[in-house]
Design an enzyme around this catalytic site. Structure first.
Site, PDB file in Angstrom:
ATOM      1  N   CYS A  64      53.845 -14.692  16.010  1.00 57.12           N
ATOM      2  CA  CYS A  64      54.104 -15.678  15.101  1.00 57.12           C
ATOM      3  C   CYS A  64      54.335 -15.098  13.887  1.00 57.12           C
ATOM      4  CB  CYS A  64      53.158 -16.772  14.837  1.00 57.12           C
ATOM      5  SG  CYS A  64      51.888 -16.486  14.180  1.00 57.12           S
ATOM      6  N   HIS A  97      36.594  -1.497  22.895  1.00 57.99           N
ATOM      7  CA  HIS A  97      35.357  -1.904  22.433  1.00 57.99           C
ATOM      8  C   HIS A  97      35.304  -3.462  22.672  1.00 57.99           C
ATOM      9  CE1 HIS A  97      34.495   1.618  19.607  1.00 57.99           C
ATOM     10  NE2 HIS A  97      34.794   2.087  20.837  1.00 57.99           N
TER      11      HIS A  97
END
Length: 144
Positions: A64, A97
């Site tokens: 966006c 992670h």
């Protein structure tokens, strides 16, 4: 399969991303929007996120104007870990992670060249597991 979603502010950048995925021979499903006409980013963020959460698609890419709104919308879908990234290091680390399954970017924040490098990094990086799996499990438990 990669789920794609964008609003009018991200439409042009999404076209560049689609061309890049085509050149790489990667399959995707485009959940819209399909023009630069003003629209509501939560609609398209949710559609793409639901496809990832259901397993229909493995990962997703959202765009966006800033990447913020569409990432917030996607993260409302259970099982989604959408990360807003504006650099390759963040894209790498959110995969390694956090096992992020959706990438969000802001078309008014970064240019096409950098966006494609971020996409490549996100798609090519795996999850490290180990102590990070425990942390991702803690995040998932917060949804219940």
């Amino acid at each position: 399969m990669i789920a794609l979603g964008c609003d009018h502010g991200g439409y042009k950048l999404m076209q560049e991303i689609k061309a890049h995925l085509d050149a790489l021979g990667l399959e995707y499903r485009d959940f819209g929007t399909y023009s630069e006409d003003s629209c509501d980013y939560p609609v398209y963020g949710k559609l793409a996120a639901e496809a990832v959460a259901s397993g229909e698609c493995d990962r997703g890419i959202l765009v966006c104007g800033t990447g913020i709104g569409i990432s917030i919308a996607a993260n409302k879908v259970k099982g989604i870990r959408a990360a807003l990234c504006s650099d390759c290091f963040s894209a790498e680390m959110t995969r390694r992670h956090n096992n992020a399954n959706m990438l969000a970017m802001g078309a008014r924040v970064i240019g096409g060249g950098l966006a494609l490098k971020i996409v490549d990094t996100f798609l090519q990086t795996g999850f490290d597991g180990g102590r990070h799996a425990r942390r991702v499990d803690l995040i998932s438990a917060m949804e219940e």
